[in-house]
Design a protein around this motif. Structure first.
Motif, PDB file in Angstrom:
ATOM      1  N   PRO B 211      31.563  49.460  35.501  1.00 58.63           N
ATOM      2  CA  PRO B 211      31.845  50.318  34.343  1.00 58.63           C
ATOM      3  C   PRO B 211      33.097  51.180  34.520  1.00 58.63           C
ATOM      4  O   PRO B 211      33.626  51.701  33.547  1.00 58.63           O
ATOM      5  CB  PRO B 211      30.601  51.218  34.263  1.00 58.63           C
ATOM      6  N   LEU B 212      33.554  51.369  35.744  1.00 53.45           N
ATOM      7  CA  LEU B 212      34.648  52.309  35.994  1.00 53.45           C
ATOM      8  C   LEU B 212      35.999  51.621  36.119  1.00 53.45           C
ATOM      9  O   LEU B 212      37.035  52.219  35.829  1.00 53.45           O
ATOM     10  CB  LEU B 212      34.379  53.113  37.273  1.00 53.45           C
ATOM     11  N   VAL B 213      36.006  50.390  36.622  1.00 46.52           N
ATOM     12  CA  VAL B 213      37.286  49.705  36.789  1.00 46.52           C
ATOM     13  C   VAL B 213      37.272  48.376  36.046  1.00 46.52           C
ATOM     14  O   VAL B 213      36.215  47.762  35.880  1.00 46.52           O
ATOM     15  CB  VAL B 213      37.617  49.446  38.280  1.00 46.52           C
ATOM     16  N   MET B 214      38.440  47.967  35.601  1.00 46.12           N
ATOM     17  CA  MET B 214      38.568  46.652  34.997  1.00 46.12           C
ATOM     18  C   MET B 214      38.528  45.640  36.127  1.00 46.12           C
ATOM     19  O   MET B 214      39.219  45.790  37.130  1.00 46.12           O
ATOM     20  CB  MET B 214      39.909  46.532  34.261  1.00 46.12           C
ATOM     21  N   MET B 215      37.709  44.602  35.970  1.00 49.03           N
ATOM     22  CA  MET B 215      37.580  43.656  37.060  1.00 49.03           C
ATOM     23  C   MET B 215      37.975  42.267  36.598  1.00 49.03           C
ATOM     24  O   MET B 215      37.559  41.815  35.536  1.00 49.03           O
ATOM     25  CB  MET B 215      36.129  43.650  37.522  1.00 49.03           C
ATOM     26  N   SER B 216      38.821  41.634  37.396  1.00 43.70           N
ATOM     27  CA  SER B 216      39.156  40.254  37.073  1.00 43.70           C
ATOM     28  C   SER B 216      39.049  39.420  38.350  1.00 43.70           C
ATOM     29  O   SER B 216      38.766  39.958  39.425  1.00 43.70           O
ATOM     30  CB  SER B 216      40.562  40.152  36.494  1.00 43.70           C
ATOM     31  N   PHE B 217      39.264  38.118  38.223  1.00 43.84           N
ATOM     32  CA  PHE B 217      38.983  37.213  39.344  1.00 43.84           C
ATOM     33  C   PHE B 217      39.712  37.598  40.622  1.00 43.84           C
ATOM     34  O   PHE B 217      39.252  37.333  41.716  1.00 43.84           O
ATOM     35  CB  PHE B 217      39.324  35.768  38.952  1.00 43.84           C
ATOM     36  N   GLY B 218      40.876  38.274  40.483  1.00 46.39           N
ATOM     37  CA  GLY B 218      41.681  38.561  41.675  1.00 46.39           C
ATOM     38  C   GLY B 218      41.476  39.949  42.259  1.00 46.39           C
ATOM     39  O   GLY B 218      42.135  40.329  43.224  1.00 46.39           O
ATOM     40  N   SER B 219      40.513  40.707  41.694  1.00 43.29           N
ATOM     41  CA  SER B 219      40.350  42.093  42.152  1.00 43.29           C
ATOM     42  C   SER B 219      39.753  42.202  43.549  1.00 43.29           C
ATOM     43  O   SER B 219      39.750  43.275  44.154  1.00 43.29           O
ATOM     44  CB  SER B 219      39.449  42.867  41.191  1.00 43.29           C
ATOM     45  N   GLY B 220      39.220  41.098  44.058  1.00 43.75           N
ATOM     46  CA  GLY B 220      38.494  41.156  45.322  1.00 43.75           C
ATOM     47  C   GLY B 220      39.343  41.515  46.518  1.00 43.75           C
ATOM     48  O   GLY B 220      38.877  42.190  47.437  1.00 43.75           O
ATOM     49  N   ALA B 221      40.596  41.061  46.514  1.00 43.85           N
ATOM     50  CA  ALA B 221      41.446  41.271  47.684  1.00 43.85           C
ATOM     51  C   ALA B 221      41.611  42.768  47.967  1.00 43.85           C
ATOM     52  O   ALA B 221      41.417  43.220  49.104  1.00 43.85           O
ATOM     53  CB  ALA B 221      42.803  40.616  47.464  1.00 43.85           C
ATOM     54  N   ALA B 222      41.946  43.526  46.915  1.00 41.61           N
ATOM     55  CA  ALA B 222      42.170  44.959  47.111  1.00 41.61           C
ATOM     56  C   ALA B 222      40.890  45.653  47.567  1.00 41.61           C
ATOM     57  O   ALA B 222      40.894  46.461  48.503  1.00 41.61           O
ATOM     58  CB  ALA B 222      42.681  45.589  45.822  1.00 41.61           C
ATOM     59  N   LEU B 223      39.755  45.297  46.922  1.00 45.28           N
ATOM     60  CA  LEU B 223      38.482  45.913  47.296  1.00 45.28           C
ATOM     61  C   LEU B 223      38.096  45.542  48.724  1.00 45.28           C
ATOM     62  O   LEU B 223      37.596  46.370  49.488  1.00 45.28           O
ATOM     63  CB  LEU B 223      37.384  45.461  46.327  1.00 45.28           C
ATOM     64  N   GLY B 224      38.352  44.285  49.078  1.00 46.59           N
ATOM     65  CA  GLY B 224      38.047  43.824  50.432  1.00 46.59           C
ATOM     66  C   GLY B 224      38.839  44.605  51.464  1.00 46.59           C
ATOM     67  O   GLY B 224      38.300  45.022  52.496  1.00 46.59           O
ATOM     68  N   ILE B 225      40.127  44.822  51.180  1.00 48.28           N
ATOM     69  CA  ILE B 225      40.978  45.561  52.120  1.00 48.28           C
ATOM     70  C   ILE B 225      40.477  46.998  52.298  1.00 48.28           C
ATOM     71  O   ILE B 225      40.429  47.514  53.418  1.00 48.28           O
ATOM     72  CB  ILE B 225      42.448  45.574  51.617  1.00 48.28           C
ATOM     73  N   LYS B 226      40.048  47.612  51.184  1.00 48.82           N
ATOM     74  CA  LYS B 226      39.529  48.977  51.282  1.00 48.82           C
ATOM     75  C   LYS B 226      38.281  49.003  52.173  1.00 48.82           C
ATOM     76  O   LYS B 226      38.169  49.830  53.076  1.00 48.82           O
ATOM     77  CB  LYS B 226      39.158  49.522  49.891  1.00 48.82           C
ATOM     78  N   GLY B 227      37.378  48.081  51.900  1.00 51.94           N
ATOM     79  CA  GLY B 227      36.148  48.035  52.691  1.00 51.94           C
ATOM     80  C   GLY B 227      36.433  47.716  54.147  1.00 51.94           C
ATOM     81  O   GLY B 227      35.838  48.303  55.056  1.00 51.94           O
TER      82      GLY B 227
END
Lengths: 239, 295
Positions: B211-227
């Motif tokens: 609900p807070l961020v727009m998510m598309s197929f390529g959003s995983g890389a950035a989230l993965g790096i943060k985690g």
């Protein structure tokens, strides 16, 4: 109880165990002795399922368990106390014992687990005092006791031990071997692998002598103890 | 005035950090069970969010059902990943396994693009989008939900690993798989549980931030790096460290972006990652309550 026929096993290009025959009868203490690299540990690993045999067979209580993975051999009533103890060092003594009794706990057989726990605490009272201590902080002797206790938690009919005396003071070794004697008196069958021939032959009923992966001698423990040929095998002396 | 501004940064930081913590926990679980970094972790997050979108918006399921269904789908994906990719590579070197996870991440990303297209999507806020006021700062109900769910998961995980037989068996199998097998513990099965767990955590993170961020197929890389940065900050093997790492990273990022410039926001995680690897590769929280293999 245990029948090993023409068992072979190895690592990579090394054939560590070559067509070994061995038999353990109900209630016996059998010892396998030999120098470093004679295939003793490999034998135990191949029986307990830690290592897949390359040939031959292992019959336990009439059932063929050859090549059965370790996690399924335990349920049949055979448990290995591995070389170097292999405790879960960051877990407490009690947690290690819970892992030993994993099969009971998973099947929610709490009362059997409790009974086993009391049994091993009576066998090694020092462990009861150390219940909530991390296993890695125990002394060497206590760690070996815990390793044996952990294996006993699965209620084995046959206990395999890989060099339980390794790195321990003579007095501690005596205690541990006395405990093995008591266990045997209560009906537990034992297959013991040792480098120290004197103490293990003193405990055992019969013995096998291994050299470079083969069984070169076998007989009554007392006969082997007095046989000069055994010493020669150990020290590699030629006649 | 300044105080409320700082408070705002911290609130935003903790909420973002809670998400990083969930993703970092996923990294930690898999690292402990198999000694590898799972580079598909970010994709679990994205697919969680997008699957929830499909179940809710397209299939018209009630929101809680849609969320649970999305988490279930990703959990099964994690299981399939372990069974069909990781398990067959039994004795392969860690580096081969890690490359397999990179392959998996590309596979999942491409799969997501084929299924959901290139559009970004978002879910409605679970409990409305009316912000609350705390001393001049605002917090969204969704952010409170994220912090609460992370708290519940962290406490739940601690209880699971400390009190249940299966939890302890998973720990034992990660400390010494061979010894665990000798006790009748099926170590391979425990690795599968870790992947399932880790995928589920990723999915929970994904549906919670959808609900807070727009998510598309390529959003995983950035989230993965943060985690991943959070997990490294926490020492990689230590679940509690991963949580602290996630929260600190979230706060550092939000305060940094607020005080310097929001243009730097994305760079901050990478700077933290590089600094930790240069100065203290074992992680800042690496020592707290680690339960690792010792002989």
């Amino acid at each position: 109880m245990l029948k090993v026929e023409r068992l072979s096993a190895g690592y990579g290009h090394v054939a560590a165990l070559k067509e070994v025959d061995l038999q353990v009868k109900d209630g016996e203490i059998i010892t396998v002795i030999g120098a470093n690299g004679s295939g003793k540990s490999t034998l135990l690993k191949a029986i307990a399922g830690s290592l897949r045999p390359r040939g031959g067979c292992v019959i336990f209580n009439g059932k063929d368990i050859t090549g059965r993975p370790a996690d399924r051999v335990v349920a049949a009533g055979l448990c290995l106390v591995p070389e170097g103890r292999q405790l879960f060092g960051d877990m407490t003594v009690l947690e290690n014992l819970q892992m030993g009794g994993y099969l009971f706990l998973r099947r929610r057989r709490q009362s059997e687990f409790r009974a086993k726990l009391d049994f091993v605490y009576d066998l090694f009272p020092v462990l009861r005092d150390r219940t909530n201590q991390a296993a890695g902080t125990l002394s060497g002797g206590e760690q070996q006791m815990l390793a044996i206790a952990r294996a006993l938690m699965s209620d084995p009919k046959l206990l395999l031990l890989d060099e339980p005396s390794m790195g321990l003071a003579p007095m501690i070794i005596r205690d541990i071997f006395a405990a093995l004697r008591r266990l045997n008196d209560q009906g537990l069958t034992i297959l013991l692998v040792e480098q120290d021939a004197n103490i293990s032959l003193a405990l055992a009923d019969r013995g096998y002598v291994f050299q470079t992966g083969q069984n070169v001698m076998a007989g009554d423990a007392t006969d082997l103890l007095n046989d000069p040929a055994v010493k020669e095998i150990y020290f590699g002396k030629k006649i | 005035m300044l105080l409320s501004k700082v408070l705002q940064f911290v609130i935003t930081g903790v909420a973002n950090g809670a998400i990083y913590a969930l993703i970092a926990l996923g990294f930690t679980l898999i690292y402990n069970s198999r000694q590898i970094i799972n580079f598909a972790q970010g994709e679990f997050v994205v697919i969680g969010g997008m699957a929830a979108y499909t179940f809710y918006v397209t299939a018209h399921l009630p929101l809680p059902v849609a969320l649970l269904a999305a988490i279930l789908v990703v959990t099964l994906l994690g299981v399939a990943f372990e069974r069909f990719v990781i398990l067959p590579l039994k004795n392969a070197a860690s580096i081969s396994l890690i490359i397999a996870t990179i392959g998996m991440s590309i596979f999942l990303r491409t799969g997501a693009m084929l299924i959901w297209g290139k559009e970004a999507m978002t879910l409605p806020h679970f409990f409305g989008d009316k912000p609350w006021n705390i001393m001049g700062a605002t917090i969204l109900p969704q952010q409170i939900f994220i912090i609460a769910i992370t708290l519940v998961i962290v406490v739940g995980m601690q209880l699971f690993f400390r009190l249940t037989v299966t939890g302890k068996a998973m720990l034992a199998a990660s400390m010494n798989p061979e010894a665990a097998r000798l006790m009748g513990i099926r170590s391979e099965r425990m690795v599968m549980y870790s992947f399932a767990f880790s995928a589920a955590l990723g999915a929970v993170a994904g549906v919670s931030i959808a609900p807070l961020v727009m998510m598309s197929f390529g959003s995983g890389a950035a989230l993965g790096i943060k985690g991943f940065s959070a997990a490294i900050l926490g020492g990689l093997t230590n679940p509690l460290g991963a949580v602290l790492g996630g929260l600190s990273l979230g706060v550092i990022e939000s305060v940094g972006a607020g005080l310097i410039s929001s243009a730097f926001k994305e760079a901050i995680a990478l700077i933290v990652l590089l600094m930790v690897l240069l100065i203290k590769p074992s992680g800042v929280f690496g020592k707290i309550g680690t339960r690792r293999h010792a002989r």
